[in-house]
Scaffold this motif. Structure first.
Motif, short mmCIF file in Angstrom:
data_model
loop_
_atom_site.label_atom_id
_atom_site.label_comp_id
_atom_site.label_asym_id
_atom_site.label_seq_id
_atom_site.Cartn_x
_atom_site.Cartn_y
_atom_site.Cartn_z
N ALA A 187 26.95 50.81 36.08
CA ALA A 187 25.99 49.68 35.17
C ALA A 187 27.01 49.02 34.37
CB ALA A 187 25.08 50.25 34.42
N ARG A 188 27.69 49.67 33.33
CA ARG A 188 28.69 49.28 32.47
C ARG A 188 29.48 48.50 33.18
NH1 ARG A 188 27.97 51.51 27.18
NH2 ARG A 188 26.29 53.27 27.25
N ALA A 189 30.24 48.86 34.05
CA ALA A 189 31.36 48.25 34.88
C ALA A 189 30.95 46.82 35.34
CB ALA A 189 31.92 48.99 36.19
N ILE A 190 29.60 47.03 35.87
CA ILE A 190 28.92 45.59 36.56
C ILE A 190 28.86 44.53 35.27
CG2 ILE A 190 27.20 44.52 37.59
CD1 ILE A 190 26.76 47.08 39.16
N LEU A 191 28.30 45.13 34.23
CA LEU A 191 27.94 44.26 33.01
C LEU A 191 29.13 43.67 32.42
CD1 LEU A 191 25.19 46.16 31.14
CD2 LEU A 191 24.69 43.98 32.31
N LYS A 192 30.26 44.47 32.32
CA LYS A 192 31.50 43.90 31.90
C LYS A 192 32.27 42.87 32.80
CE LYS A 192 33.24 47.90 29.51
NZ LYS A 192 33.61 49.40 29.65
N LYS A 193 32.00 42.91 34.03
CA LYS A 193 32.56 41.96 35.06
C LYS A 193 31.74 40.71 34.91
CE LYS A 193 35.00 42.31 38.03
NZ LYS A 193 36.37 42.04 37.91
N LEU A 235 32.67 49.48 44.91
CA LEU A 235 33.30 49.34 43.71
C LEU A 235 34.47 48.05 44.02
CD1 LEU A 235 34.07 52.49 41.64
CD2 LEU A 235 32.68 50.59 41.21
N ALA A 236 34.76 47.94 45.39
CA ALA A 236 35.59 46.79 45.78
C ALA A 236 34.72 45.63 45.85
CB ALA A 236 36.03 47.16 47.08
N PHE A 237 33.69 45.45 46.03
CA PHE A 237 32.72 44.49 45.90
C PHE A 237 32.70 43.88 44.43
CE2 PHE A 237 31.10 45.98 49.99
CZ PHE A 237 31.67 44.76 51.01
N ILE A 238 32.26 45.23 43.51
CA ILE A 238 31.90 44.98 42.27
C ILE A 238 33.13 44.33 41.59
CG2 ILE A 238 31.55 46.13 40.15
CD1 ILE A 238 29.35 45.77 42.30
N TYR A 265 25.57 44.20 48.25
CA TYR A 265 26.92 44.95 48.33
C TYR A 265 26.66 46.47 48.24
CZ TYR A 265 28.74 40.93 45.62
OH TYR A 265 29.25 39.61 45.38
N HIS A 266 25.41 47.07 47.93
CA HIS A 266 24.86 48.20 48.33
C HIS A 266 24.80 48.11 49.85
CE1 HIS A 266 24.56 50.44 44.45
NE2 HIS A 266 23.82 49.40 44.05
N TYR A 267 24.22 47.28 50.29
CA TYR A 267 23.88 47.32 51.78
C TYR A 267 25.01 47.28 52.83
CZ TYR A 267 22.42 45.53 56.45
OH TYR A 267 22.18 45.53 57.59
N LEU A 268 26.01 46.48 52.33
CA LEU A 268 27.35 46.47 53.18
C LEU A 268 28.01 47.70 52.97
CD1 LEU A 268 28.55 42.77 52.32
CD2 LEU A 268 27.78 43.53 54.46
N ALA A 269 28.10 48.49 51.73
CA ALA A 269 28.62 49.75 51.57
C ALA A 269 28.15 50.84 52.33
CB ALA A 269 29.13 50.06 50.04
N TRP A 270 26.85 50.97 52.24
CA TRP A 270 25.92 51.93 52.99
C TRP A 270 26.18 51.64 54.46
CZ3 TRP A 270 25.54 56.28 50.84
CH2 TRP A 270 25.07 56.13 49.36
N LYS A 271 26.13 50.40 54.77
CA LYS A 271 26.27 49.94 56.44
C LYS A 271 27.32 50.77 56.92
CE LYS A 271 24.83 46.89 59.87
NZ LYS A 271 23.84 47.45 60.47
N LYS A 272 28.59 50.40 56.36
CA LYS A 272 29.73 50.84 56.81
C LYS A 272 29.98 52.38 56.95
CE LYS A 272 34.92 50.85 55.56
NZ LYS A 272 35.58 50.45 54.39
N LEU A 273 29.18 53.00 55.83
CA LEU A 273 29.26 54.52 55.77
C LEU A 273 28.50 54.92 56.92
CD1 LEU A 273 30.21 56.78 53.72
CD2 LEU A 273 27.85 57.07 53.43
#
Ligand code: BG6
Ligand code: MG
Length: 218
Positions: A119-125, A81-84, A20-28
């Motif tokens: 991190a907290r948002a991901i752990l919650k998800k 965050l949209a991916f998360i 997801y980091h990759y896709l977001a950085w790639k778009k940017l």
């Protein structure tokens, strides 16, 4: 039973968010006319958001104003965050729950030690937030891995001395940080990249409960 501090990195250890980091950085990068490859993305593992953008801009020979830099960081994080938001328990990497459940069963203190501000948002998800006795993340550290700060803070919160802590990490910077903190380092992923780790495994399916028990008893 003895008590050891078990500290987990998040991205690449508990969940595979690198994609997801990759896709977001790639778009940017594309919006800035910068070519960004998966190999370059590998070099961003464990690297903070600010440092990641600095590297991408340097690879593309671009420089931007401070305001623009902040704007780009926000754009990337919104896309990330949209991916998360789509994540759930199915994204927990194989056999991570096996190890967490065992540690909880035998009352071992567990912490998160991550560079991520999400991190907290991901752990919650992924419904894992309750497994952790302490969470140290990008919102409460000032020095990035390989500086040991994140893991030392986690050890402090668990009230376990660093020598009795065990760190699971997928990035070389993270392994160096664990070693710098005088902790036992366990590399998760490519052993050639993570040679400096005390132990190496491709993933948690290779880690047995017996091995964890040995670490506790040592
Ligand atoms: C690390 C990731 O865990 O967190 C990096 O490996 C990422 O790729 C860093 O850049 C910061 O994450 P975030 O979620 O705060 O942008
Ligand atoms: Mg990681």
């Amino acid at each position: 039973m003895k008590k050891k501090g078990f500290i987990f990195d998040l991205d690449g250890v508990i969940v595979d968010t690198a994609k997801y980091h990759y896709l977001a950085w790639k778009k940017l990068a594309k919006s800035l006319d910068i070519d960004f490859t998966e190999t370059q993305n590998e070099q961003l593992k464990g690297v903070s958001r600010v440092k990641s953008l600095e590297k991408i801009l340097a690879w593309g020979n671009k420089s931007v104003s401070e305001d623009k830099f902040m704007e780009l960081m926000a754009l990337k994080n919104n896309d990330y965050l949209a991916f998360i938001n789509t994540m759930d328990e199915k994204e927990i990497l194989p056999d991570v729950p096996k190890i967490l459940d065992y540690l909880i069963e035998v009352n071992q203190p567990i912490a998160l030690g991550s560079a991520s501000k999400n991190a907290r948002a991901i752990l919650k998800k992924v419904n894992l937030i309750k497994a952790f006795n302490a969470i140290v993340d990008g919102t409460n550290v000032s020095k990035a891995k390989p500086d040991p700060e994140v893991f030392l803070n986690a050890a402090k919160e668990l009230a376990i001395i660093p020598q009795n802590c065990i760190v699971f990490e997928d990035s070389l910077a993270g392994i160096k940080a664990a070693n710098n903190a005088n902790m036992i380092s366990i590399g998760i992923g490519n052993a050639d990249v993570l040679q400096e780790a005390d132990y190496n495994f491709n993933d948690f399916t290779e880690i047995s409960v017996e091995f964890i028990k040995e670490l506790i008893d040592k």
